[in-house]
Each structure stands twice: as C-alpha cells, then as structure tokens.
Design a protein around this motif. Sequence first.
Motif, PDB file in Angstrom:
ATOM      1  N   UNK A 388     -77.245 -25.045  41.201  1.00 44.50           N
ATOM      2  CA  UNK A 388     -77.318 -25.129  39.739  1.00 44.50           C
ATOM      3  C   UNK A 388     -75.930 -24.957  39.122  1.00 44.50           C
ATOM      4  N   UNK A 389     -75.768 -25.519  37.929  1.00 51.16           N
ATOM      5  CA  UNK A 389     -74.519 -25.329  37.191  1.00 51.16           C
ATOM      6  C   UNK A 389     -74.603 -24.119  36.269  1.00 51.16           C
ATOM      7  N   UNK A 390     -75.820 -23.772  35.875  1.00 48.90           N
ATOM      8  CA  UNK A 390     -76.021 -22.629  34.986  1.00 48.90           C
ATOM      9  C   UNK A 390     -77.401 -22.050  35.228  1.00 48.90           C
ATOM     10  N   UNK A 391     -77.521 -20.711  35.171  1.00 51.01           N
ATOM     11  CA  UNK A 391     -78.788 -20.009  35.404  1.00 51.01           C
ATOM     12  C   UNK A 391     -79.222 -19.348  34.105  1.00 51.01           C
ATOM     13  N   UNK A 392     -80.510 -19.478  33.772  1.00 51.40           N
ATOM     14  CA  UNK A 392     -81.039 -18.946  32.513  1.00 51.40           C
ATOM     15  C   UNK A 392     -81.972 -17.748  32.703  1.00 51.40           C
ATOM     16  N   UNK A 393     -82.153 -17.254  33.909  1.00 51.51           N
ATOM     17  CA  UNK A 393     -83.049 -16.111  34.161  1.00 51.51           C
ATOM     18  C   UNK A 393     -82.285 -15.020  34.897  1.00 51.51           C
ATOM     19  N   UNK A 394     -82.891 -13.841  34.976  1.00 51.80           N
ATOM     20  CA  UNK A 394     -82.296 -12.698  35.655  1.00 51.80           C
ATOM     21  C   UNK A 394     -83.242 -12.183  36.735  1.00 51.80           C
ATOM     22  N   UNK A 395     -82.685 -11.472  37.700  1.00 54.14           N
ATOM     23  CA  UNK A 395     -83.495 -10.884  38.766  1.00 54.14           C
ATOM     24  C   UNK A 395     -84.490  -9.893  38.173  1.00 54.14           C
ATOM     25  N   UNK A 396     -85.743  -9.987  38.623  1.00 56.52           N
ATOM     26  CA  UNK A 396     -86.796  -9.115  38.114  1.00 56.52           C
ATOM     27  C   UNK A 396     -87.553  -9.683  36.931  1.00 56.52           C
ATOM     28  N   UNK A 397     -87.086 -10.780  36.377  1.00 51.67           N
ATOM     29  CA  UNK A 397     -87.741 -11.381  35.222  1.00 51.67           C
ATOM     30  C   UNK A 397     -89.002 -12.129  35.647  1.00 51.67           C
ATOM     31  N   UNK A 398     -90.056 -11.989  34.849  1.00 53.33           N
ATOM     32  CA  UNK A 398     -91.302 -12.724  35.112  1.00 53.33           C
ATOM     33  C   UNK A 398     -91.260 -14.053  34.371  1.00 53.33           C
ATOM     34  N   UNK A 399     -91.558 -15.132  35.080  1.00 51.72           N
ATOM     35  CA  UNK A 399     -91.527 -16.475  34.494  1.00 51.72           C
ATOM     36  C   UNK A 399     -92.894 -17.123  34.635  1.00 51.72           C
ATOM     37  N   UNK A 400     -93.106 -18.137  33.815  1.00 51.44           N
ATOM     38  CA  UNK A 400     -94.352 -18.899  33.847  1.00 51.44           C
ATOM     39  C   UNK A 400     -94.070 -20.323  34.296  1.00 51.44           C
ATOM     40  N   UNK A 401     -95.101 -20.973  34.722  1.00 50.37           N
ATOM     41  CA  UNK A 401     -94.955 -22.362  35.158  1.00 50.37           C
ATOM     42  C   UNK A 401     -94.421 -23.225  34.021  1.00 50.37           C
ATOM     43  N   UNK A 402     -93.358 -24.021  34.315  1.00 59.56           N
ATOM     44  CA  UNK A 402     -92.754 -24.889  33.323  1.00 59.56           C
ATOM     45  C   UNK A 402     -91.593 -24.273  32.578  1.00 59.56           C
ATOM     46  N   UNK A 403     -91.299 -22.967  32.785  1.00 60.42           N
ATOM     47  CA  UNK A 403     -90.171 -22.332  32.106  1.00 60.42           C
ATOM     48  C   UNK A 403     -88.845 -22.941  32.562  1.00 60.42           C
ATOM     49  N   UNK A 404     -87.890 -23.054  31.624  1.00 59.52           N
ATOM     50  CA  UNK A 404     -86.548 -23.580  31.914  1.00 59.52           C
ATOM     51  C   UNK A 404     -85.733 -22.453  32.557  1.00 59.52           C
ATOM     52  N   UNK A 405     -85.459 -22.555  33.864  1.00 55.03           N
ATOM     53  CA  UNK A 405     -84.812 -21.459  34.577  1.00 55.03           C
ATOM     54  C   UNK A 405     -83.350 -21.732  34.900  1.00 55.03           C
ATOM     55  N   UNK A 406     -82.914 -23.004  34.955  1.00 62.74           N
ATOM     56  CA  UNK A 406     -81.540 -23.322  35.326  1.00 62.74           C
ATOM     57  C   UNK A 406     -81.232 -24.757  34.924  1.00 62.74           C
ATOM     58  N   UNK A 407     -79.924 -25.125  35.061  1.00 64.20           N
ATOM     59  CA  UNK A 407     -79.475 -26.491  34.814  1.00 64.20           C
ATOM     60  C   UNK A 407     -78.923 -27.073  36.108  1.00 64.20           C
ATOM     61  N   UNK A 408     -79.153 -28.370  36.322  1.00 60.45           N
ATOM     62  CA  UNK A 408     -78.722 -29.009  37.555  1.00 60.45           C
ATOM     63  C   UNK A 408     -77.200 -29.114  37.616  1.00 60.45           C
TER      64      UNK A 408
END
Length: 443
Positions: A388-408
């Motif tokens: 990835x070129x950029x990450x939008x989440x942190x360790x320990x964070x709960x995410x849902x299906x379809x959430x934007x987590x990173x950029x290619x």
Amino acid sequence: MRSRLAIKIHNLIERRFPERRLFLKSETDTRFIRLKPETQLFTFLAGSAVMAWAILATAILLMDYISAGNFREQAQRDQFSYQQRLNDLSRERDARAEEALAAQERFNSALARVSSMQSELLASETRRRELETGIEVIQTTLRTVMKDRESARLALAELQEKANGSETTLAAADNGPVPMGFMAEALARTAQERDRIEADAQTALVSAQELEREIKLMHERNDHIFQQLEEAVAISVEPLDKMFRKAGLSTDSILKQVRSGYSGQGGPLTPLAISTRADGQPAADELRANSILNRMDELNMYRIAAEKAPFAQPVLSPFRLTSPFGIRRDPFTGGRRTHNGTDFAAAHGTPIHATADGVVTKAGRASGYGKMVKIKHAFGTETLYAHASRIHVKTGQRVSRGDHIADMGSTGRSTGTHLHYEVHVNGKPVNPMTYIKAARDVF
C-alpha cells in the motif's frame, strides 16, 4: 643436430616466405628494410589470429542478435497471449459482476417478498384468532339457546297437561263456563318464546356455517402463503449454503458459532404460536410456521456469517489480475516460486477495502510486503493487504466489511502499483479467488 633442424625449418619457412627487402628512397639517400622469413611468418600468424578472432566475434554477436530477436519475439508473443488472457478474465469478471448484481437484486426481492408474506401471515393469523373466538361465542350462545328452547318446550308441555286436566275437572263439575283467558294467554306467550328461540338458533346455525366457510378459505390462503414462504426461504438460503461449502467452510460449525456468539443487532426470530386447541398440542399450521421461522433464522445467521468471512473483493474500482495464487515465475529472479496471494493492479491510490468484519492485527511496514494491513476475522480466517501507499487504520481497530483501509501503491518488493491480497485459514494460505468466486452468485 639442433642446427640441422633449425636449418631445415628455416628453409621451409624461406620457401613460403622468402626474404624480402623494402627500399625507402629519399632525395639524398636510399635505405631498405630487410624482412626475414621468420618475421614474415610471425606477422602472418599474428594477422591470421586477429582475422580469426574478428570472424569469431562477429559470428558470436550475430548469433546472439538472432537469439535475442527470437527471444524478444517469443516474449512479445507470450505477452500478447497473456494480455489476451487477462482481457478474457476481465470480461469474465465483468460478466460475473453483472450476474452478482442480478443475483443480489433477486435476493433482495426475495427478502422483501418474505417480509411481506410474513406480515400477511401474521395478519391472517390474527384474523383467524378473532374468527375462532367468534365461533366459540356463537357456539356458546347456540348451546344456551338450545337449552332455553328445550326448557320452553318442557314448560309448554307442562302447561298443556295442566290445561287439559283443568278442562276435564271443570267439565265434570258442570258449574257453568269457566274463563280460560289466562291459560290461552300463557300458551301464546310460551309459543312466541319458543318461536323466537328457534329463530335465534337457526340464525346462529347459519352464522356458524358462514364462519366455517370463511375459516376454510382462510386455511387455503394460509396454505398458499406458507408454500410461497417456504419457496422464498429455500431460494434465499440455498445460495448462501453453497457459497460457504464452495469456500471449504463447515456450515454446521459456522451456524453454531454465530448462534452462540452473535451479540449485535437483531437476533433469533420468535416462533409464532397460533394454536387454540384445548389439549395444548401444537397445530399443524403452528409447526409449519415455526419451521419457516427457523429457516428464516438460519438465513439471518448465514447473512451474519457472510459479513464475517472474506467473501468480498478488496478492490471495487476497475483492476487487472496480474498474478494468480500458486506457483509462478518470480518477477525479480525469474525462478519458480510460490505466490501465497493474488495481485490486483490498478491506478496509484486506488482505495483498498476490507473484505469482511474483523480486527486489525497489524498496520505498518513488513519485510517484502512494504506497507501492509492484516485483519483477523471469524472462523479462523485472516486477510493481508500489501504494497500500500497509505494506510488508514491502526492496530487493534475494529473494521467492517467494505471499509476503506488503505490506498494501492508499490512499496516493498514490487515491480509496480498493485495490491497483493492473501487469505489465511487457520494459519495456512488459501486461494483468495476461492472465496471471491464462491460469492459471485450471492453478492
């Protein structure tokens, strides 16, 4: 001995290369250069060697050029064939996406139909309860009317017997006419009451027959509704069941985990009680309704499980599949290596989405992966998103299906912008396309 051999060699050389002299004349002087046979031989051998080296080098370069040309042509043919295959896969992916959208629409339509039929079923059962209560009231009234009619008949018979006995007594006494007005009036009142009771009983019987016909029609409508509900639930559950089985997951284990651990919105549906039988035993319609509701509860748990397993695609924008799962030729070394994921190539900065609900267990740089995100899901599954070129989440964070987590991007060991996507089940890498293909007919 050596001098003779030298003389013979010199004579042989001199035959081929006789001694020569090169004269250099100027205006004032004339000089010459003496070329001995040995010198001429050495010069000839040196020239021959240079010529042979030049010919050999030219041949090697020419062969290398021809070989390189063939290799480039072969590489171009392979590239063209690979490009055609990628285009075919892209068209197939688009077709599957359209089929998935159509299947999703059918699925939503079936759910809406199930919800509508469930509401209609509940309304019909409420009406049925009211009708059964009305029938009980009518039956009670009818039994009361029958008892009153029987009592009136008995009273009328007693009065007639008393009247007959009085007439006999009066005739025997021969004391003149006795007024009988009160007896006639009593008999008239009794007859009217009897007629009224009979009319009420007849009206009650007609009402009971009408209610029975209405209940019969209601039973037929309920049977039709039950049949439609059963078909709609079966159509909705079957694709989800196939999806989990194609992915290699045990449906019994998944449903058990969801049933025991699900604590979010919603929950199991409450069975509908419609029995009015005095013995307390469930009626056939009640058993059938509970069976449908149990299947709907199973459908609800399947939908919950589908959100927790990685069945979605990590890239929703247009992309190309540039490297499949399994054995492949390494892009750096050219050797055959194992590829534990699938590569999706798209424009720099293309959004990367989580393929299921879960918890981020790593968000940062890793050797070879560059910037990557790892998410832990239910049922022992994990997903990994690398380069990835950029990450939008942190360790320990709960995410849902379809959430934007990173950029290619193209960080780490990468030849260009793409997403390296992995799926692990109980710690072992599996083909991500198994999950994506299994969900094509559902999502």
